[in-house]
Motif scaffolding. Sequence first.
Motif, PDB file in Angstrom:
ATOM      1  N   MET A   1       0.803  -1.230  -0.150  1.00 19.04           N
ATOM      2  CA  MET A   1      -0.120   0.016   0.061  1.00 19.04           C
ATOM      3  C   MET A   1       0.834   1.273   0.025  1.00 19.04           C
ATOM      4  SD  MET A   1      -3.036   1.109  -0.046  1.00 19.04           S
ATOM      5  CE  MET A   1      -4.034  -0.191   0.522  1.00 19.04           C
ATOM      6  N   ALA A   2       1.925   1.200   0.407  1.00 19.90           N
ATOM      7  CA  ALA A   2       2.909   2.434   0.664  1.00 19.90           C
ATOM      8  C   ALA A   2       3.173   3.163  -0.648  1.00 19.90           C
ATOM      9  CB  ALA A   2       4.287   2.100   1.356  1.00 19.90           C
ATOM     10  N   ASN A   3       3.450   2.052  -1.690  1.00 20.22           N
ATOM     11  CA  ASN A   3       3.719   2.469  -2.946  1.00 20.22           C
ATOM     12  C   ASN A   3       2.106   2.734  -3.938  1.00 20.22           C
ATOM     13  OD1 ASN A   3       6.454   2.699  -2.893  1.00 20.22           O
ATOM     14  ND2 ASN A   3       6.564   0.632  -3.181  1.00 20.22           N
ATOM     15  N   GLY A   4       1.147   2.429  -3.112  1.00 17.98           N
ATOM     16  CA  GLY A   4      -0.068   2.478  -3.886  1.00 17.98           C
ATOM     17  C   GLY A   4      -0.756   1.189  -4.525  1.00 17.98           C
ATOM     18  N   GLY A  42     -18.589  -1.486 -13.306  1.00 19.57           N
ATOM     19  CA  GLY A  42     -17.709  -0.887 -12.327  1.00 19.57           C
ATOM     20  C   GLY A  42     -16.380   0.204 -13.057  1.00 19.57           C
ATOM     21  N   LYS A  43     -15.813   0.885 -12.293  1.00 18.49           N
ATOM     22  CA  LYS A  43     -14.646   1.690 -12.774  1.00 18.49           C
ATOM     23  C   LYS A  43     -13.526   1.316 -11.880  1.00 18.49           C
ATOM     24  CE  LYS A  43     -17.179   4.722 -15.205  1.00 18.49           C
ATOM     25  NZ  LYS A  43     -16.784   4.653 -16.701  1.00 18.49           N
ATOM     26  N   TRP A  44     -12.352   1.895 -12.563  1.00 18.65           N
ATOM     27  CA  TRP A  44     -11.024   1.477 -12.017  1.00 18.65           C
ATOM     28  C   TRP A  44     -10.632   2.706 -10.982  1.00 18.65           C
ATOM     29  CZ3 TRP A  44      -8.181  -2.623 -11.786  1.00 18.65           C
ATOM     30  CH2 TRP A  44      -8.525  -3.489 -12.868  1.00 18.65           C
ATOM     31  N   ALA A  45      -9.845   2.424  -9.914  1.00 24.14           N
ATOM     32  CA  ALA A  45      -9.543   3.349  -8.848  1.00 24.14           C
ATOM     33  C   ALA A  45      -7.969   3.192  -8.406  1.00 24.14           C
ATOM     34  CB  ALA A  45     -10.579   3.237  -7.889  1.00 24.14           C
ATOM     35  N   TYR A  46      -7.677   4.154  -7.709  1.00 25.63           N
ATOM     36  CA  TYR A  46      -6.224   3.893  -7.116  1.00 25.63           C
ATOM     37  C   TYR A  46      -6.248   4.312  -5.598  1.00 25.63           C
ATOM     38  CZ  TYR A  46      -4.630   8.544  -7.961  1.00 25.63           C
ATOM     39  OH  TYR A  46      -4.438  10.044  -8.015  1.00 25.63           O
ATOM     40  N   GLN A  47      -5.381   3.856  -4.995  1.00 18.67           N
ATOM     41  CA  GLN A  47      -4.955   4.373  -3.439  1.00 18.67           C
ATOM     42  C   GLN A  47      -3.607   4.452  -3.187  1.00 18.67           C
ATOM     43  OE1 GLN A  47      -7.940   3.128  -0.369  1.00 18.67           O
ATOM     44  NE2 GLN A  47      -6.168   2.906   0.815  1.00 18.67           N
ATOM     45  N   LEU A  48      -3.291   5.806  -2.476  1.00 17.50           N
ATOM     46  CA  LEU A  48      -2.023   5.873  -2.380  1.00 17.50           C
ATOM     47  C   LEU A  48      -1.725   6.690  -0.825  1.00 17.50           C
ATOM     48  CD1 LEU A  48       1.004   6.264  -3.358  1.00 17.50           C
ATOM     49  CD2 LEU A  48       0.717   8.494  -4.050  1.00 17.50           C
ATOM     50  N   GLU A  49      -0.849   6.185  -0.029  1.00 18.66           N
ATOM     51  CA  GLU A  49      -0.845   6.847   1.014  1.00 18.66           C
ATOM     52  C   GLU A  49       0.273   7.877   1.077  1.00 18.66           C
ATOM     53  OE1 GLU A  49      -1.383   5.649   4.210  1.00 18.66           O
ATOM     54  OE2 GLU A  49      -2.519   3.878   3.429  1.00 18.66           O
ATOM     55  N   LEU A  50      -0.404   8.826   1.903  1.00 17.55           N
ATOM     56  CA  LEU A  50       0.339  10.161   1.924  1.00 17.55           C
ATOM     57  C   LEU A  50       1.227  10.417   3.204  1.00 17.55           C
ATOM     58  CD1 LEU A  50      -2.683  12.340   0.567  1.00 17.55           C
ATOM     59  CD2 LEU A  50      -0.827  11.550  -0.974  1.00 17.55           C
ATOM     60  N   PRO A  51       2.221  11.452   3.069  1.00 16.63           N
ATOM     61  CA  PRO A  51       3.152  11.866   4.214  1.00 16.63           C
ATOM     62  C   PRO A  51       2.168  12.254   5.185  1.00 16.63           C
ATOM     63  CG  PRO A  51       4.069  12.709   2.237  1.00 16.63           C
ATOM     64  CD  PRO A  51       2.555  12.120   1.871  1.00 16.63           C
ATOM     65  N   PRO A  52       2.792  11.951   6.689  1.00 17.17           N
ATOM     66  CA  PRO A  52       1.749  12.625   7.771  1.00 17.17           C
ATOM     67  C   PRO A  52       1.858  14.077   7.791  1.00 17.17           C
ATOM     68  CG  PRO A  52       3.734  11.479   8.438  1.00 17.17           C
ATOM     69  CD  PRO A  52       3.877  11.317   7.105  1.00 17.17           C
ATOM     70  N   HIS A  53       1.088  14.399   8.586  1.00 19.57           N
ATOM     71  CA  HIS A  53       0.982  16.097   9.023  1.00 19.57           C
ATOM     72  C   HIS A  53       2.099  16.226   9.581  1.00 19.57           C
ATOM     73  CE1 HIS A  53      -3.134  16.812   7.530  1.00 19.57           C
ATOM     74  NE2 HIS A  53      -3.759  15.578   8.254  1.00 19.57           N
ATOM     75  N   ALA A  54       2.545  17.707   9.724  1.00 16.68           N
ATOM     76  CA  ALA A  54       3.587  17.972  10.718  1.00 16.68           C
ATOM     77  C   ALA A  54       3.808  17.588  12.089  1.00 16.68           C
ATOM     78  CB  ALA A  54       3.806  19.419  10.391  1.00 16.68           C
ATOM     79  N   ASP A  55       2.578  17.278  12.691  1.00 17.97           N
ATOM     80  CA  ASP A  55       2.580  16.932  14.053  1.00 17.97           C
ATOM     81  C   ASP A  55       2.670  15.443  14.188  1.00 17.97           C
ATOM     82  OD1 ASP A  55       0.210  16.331  13.400  1.00 17.97           O
ATOM     83  OD2 ASP A  55      -0.931  17.639  14.759  1.00 17.97           O
ATOM     84  N   LEU A  84       5.344  13.010  -5.375  1.00 20.03           N
ATOM     85  CA  LEU A  84       5.938  12.868  -3.903  1.00 20.03           C
ATOM     86  C   LEU A  84       7.522  12.702  -4.003  1.00 20.03           C
ATOM     87  CD1 LEU A  84       2.904  10.774  -2.319  1.00 20.03           C
ATOM     88  CD2 LEU A  84       3.569  13.574  -2.059  1.00 20.03           C
ATOM     89  N   ALA A  85       8.105  12.096  -5.073  1.00 19.53           N
ATOM     90  CA  ALA A  85       9.380  11.892  -5.094  1.00 19.53           C
ATOM     91  C   ALA A  85      10.327  12.873  -5.595  1.00 19.53           C
ATOM     92  CB  ALA A  85       9.460  10.651  -6.223  1.00 19.53           C
ATOM     93  N   LEU A  86       9.736  14.007  -5.661  1.00 20.58           N
ATOM     94  CA  LEU A  86      10.599  15.260  -6.034  1.00 20.58           C
ATOM     95  C   LEU A  86      11.446  15.749  -5.025  1.00 20.58           C
ATOM     96  CD1 LEU A  86       7.780  17.258  -8.069  1.00 20.58           C
ATOM     97  CD2 LEU A  86       9.658  15.850  -9.182  1.00 20.58           C
ATOM     98  N   ASP A  87      10.966  15.438  -3.946  1.00 23.57           N
ATOM     99  CA  ASP A  87      12.128  15.949  -2.988  1.00 23.57           C
ATOM    100  C   ASP A  87      12.027  15.039  -1.741  1.00 23.57           C
ATOM    101  OD1 ASP A  87      13.531  17.422  -0.738  1.00 23.57           O
ATOM    102  OD2 ASP A  87      14.046  18.723  -2.391  1.00 23.57           O
ATOM    103  N   GLU A  88      13.258  14.668  -1.090  1.00 25.66           N
ATOM    104  CA  GLU A  88      13.052  13.685   0.021  1.00 25.66           C
ATOM    105  C   GLU A  88      12.792  14.598   1.581  1.00 25.66           C
ATOM    106  OE1 GLU A  88      16.489  11.456   0.027  1.00 25.66           O
ATOM    107  OE2 GLU A  88      16.154  10.348  -1.779  1.00 25.66           O
ATOM    108  N   ASP A  89      12.919  15.718   1.294  1.00 25.91           N
ATOM    109  CA  ASP A  89      12.664  16.565   2.591  1.00 25.91           C
ATOM    110  C   ASP A  89      11.334  16.224   3.016  1.00 25.91           C
ATOM    111  OD1 ASP A  89      11.748  19.243   3.891  1.00 25.91           O
ATOM    112  OD2 ASP A  89      13.699  19.136   4.293  1.00 25.91           O
ATOM    113  N   PRO A  90      10.989  15.931   4.234  1.00 30.16           N
ATOM    114  CA  PRO A  90       9.487  15.698   4.766  1.00 30.16           C
ATOM    115  C   PRO A  90       8.597  16.867   4.503  1.00 30.16           C
ATOM    116  CG  PRO A  90      11.189  14.706   6.287  1.00 30.16           C
ATOM    117  CD  PRO A  90      11.884  15.448   5.308  1.00 30.16           C
ATOM    118  N   GLY A  91       9.330  18.057   4.995  1.00 36.54           N
ATOM    119  CA  GLY A  91       8.590  19.320   4.997  1.00 36.54           C
ATOM    120  C   GLY A  91       7.977  19.667   3.455  1.00 36.54           C
ATOM    121  N   ILE A  92       9.217  19.524   2.535  1.00 36.91           N
ATOM    122  CA  ILE A  92       8.699  19.671   1.041  1.00 36.91           C
ATOM    123  C   ILE A  92       7.752  18.906   0.577  1.00 36.91           C
ATOM    124  CG2 ILE A  92       9.703  19.901  -1.332  1.00 36.91           C
ATOM    125  CD1 ILE A  92      12.064  21.009  -0.254  1.00 36.91           C
TER     126      ILE A  92
END
Length: 513
Positions: A1-4, A42-55, A84-92
Amino acid sequence: MANGTTFKTCTCRNAEGKRIGASCPKLRRSGRGGERWNSAHGKWAYQLELPPHADGRRRNPLRRTGFDSLEDAEAELDHARGLLALDEDPGIQRRITELMLSVLKDTRKLPDTEEVRRKVRTRQDLNRQVTVAEWLEEFLARKRRIEATTRSGYAAHVRLYLTPYLGEIRLDRLRVSDIAGMFDAIEEFNEIIAAERASGDPERVAKVRYRRPVRAATMHRIRATLRHALNIAIKQDRLLDFNPAAVVELPSVTRPKPVVWTAERVIKWRADYAARVESARRVGARVDVIGFYISAERPSPVMVWTPVHTSAFLARAQRHRLHVLYRLIALRGLRRGEAVGLRWEDVNFAGGSIGVHWQITQLGWQPVQGKPKTDASDRVIAVDAETMKLLKKHRTKQAKERLAAGDQWVDSGFVFTDELGRPLHPQVATDQFYWIAFEAGLPAVRLHDLRHGAASLMLAAGVELKVVQETLGHVSSTFTRDTYTSVYPEVAAAAAESTAALVTVPPAPPRSR
């Protein structure tokens, strides 16, 4: 799931009315080779995990559905992964995530990867979305340490052109074609003004009487204002990484050369003026003699009187209390603002010179006092003996006006004032100039054209180009030479005769038969 992941879903509901989505048995069907996806349901779909909030709080995954094919769903999933792969910095990564969710909400599409990549590389604010109008308003608010006239010019360009044509466009989506389209629209409006004025219909002409065409030089200034504002957006706020105004092509600015009022040109001008007056009288319209005088067709925007014309004007101007002001402009080439801004403390009677260290310009209708704009404009120039004598007489008359005004007199220190000693409004000088020229029966020129005439007089009198440049307050003699190349017909004829006289050509021998 991490990679969708991709999956198929539908809108079917169970007996309790709840959607069963991906659990719907109709999504698959049996056939040879086993079970497979049902293309009709039916229709096709996808799901992707997103980075957590700052807290550290977990963010809901990105879930998108409604794709007709597995390929379409995988393509958008790859697009989201790439962002999401454009930068490894968590803030960016968090800012990219917020940008993705915001753009999806507004447009139902993910932001362009290359656009986001540029913003990440140049450290732009990914989530700030401002329109061109909003940025131009901020740009004007920041320009505090500039001259009032410069600020007024910026504000006029923003109010009249940039905001109406470009204001609603998002700043980061402003394209070269948008700016080019603005200038195309301006040129179309110029054509409308020209057509209305050429119609001969007084009502149509009246509609555009106060609308002036936007000339090429003004278009270049409008573009310069926009380019400056966008450069600040790039360098200071990193809202852009490219300035589209820098590459827009505009017609070249051809500086109008001064043209002399020859007898033939005067005849044509008088005919056009008379026709305008007659047309107004024929339809019962008010005859604005000065308005028709100014607007009658001229061969060039910049017209120069002959020495005879200038002499006739100065002779008529002797009846006016501002006579010496016009003499300084006509003979010494002062700008209007420099003439009305002349102070008594800068008049050197012993040395026969005046210092141009002050000017009064207009901001809209409001007069603004200030120093000359360039070092070259701040200058000391020689004045002929007759003009110095007239300045002394003018000072005596001003002293009499001071006695007559009594307690109402304002000791402003300016050479040219109203009857109460207050600084002269620049437009007063212009209005009086047109009346004097009209009463003298002369062809129309602008007050600023007296300055052009002064340059032509000096050059025709054989004054060196460097001296003319310094007298006029130009930065370089190149500008002086390129602008003031007109010569009076009699001077040109004399030069031609003098040149021919240097060459002696023996008479041709008789032809033998």
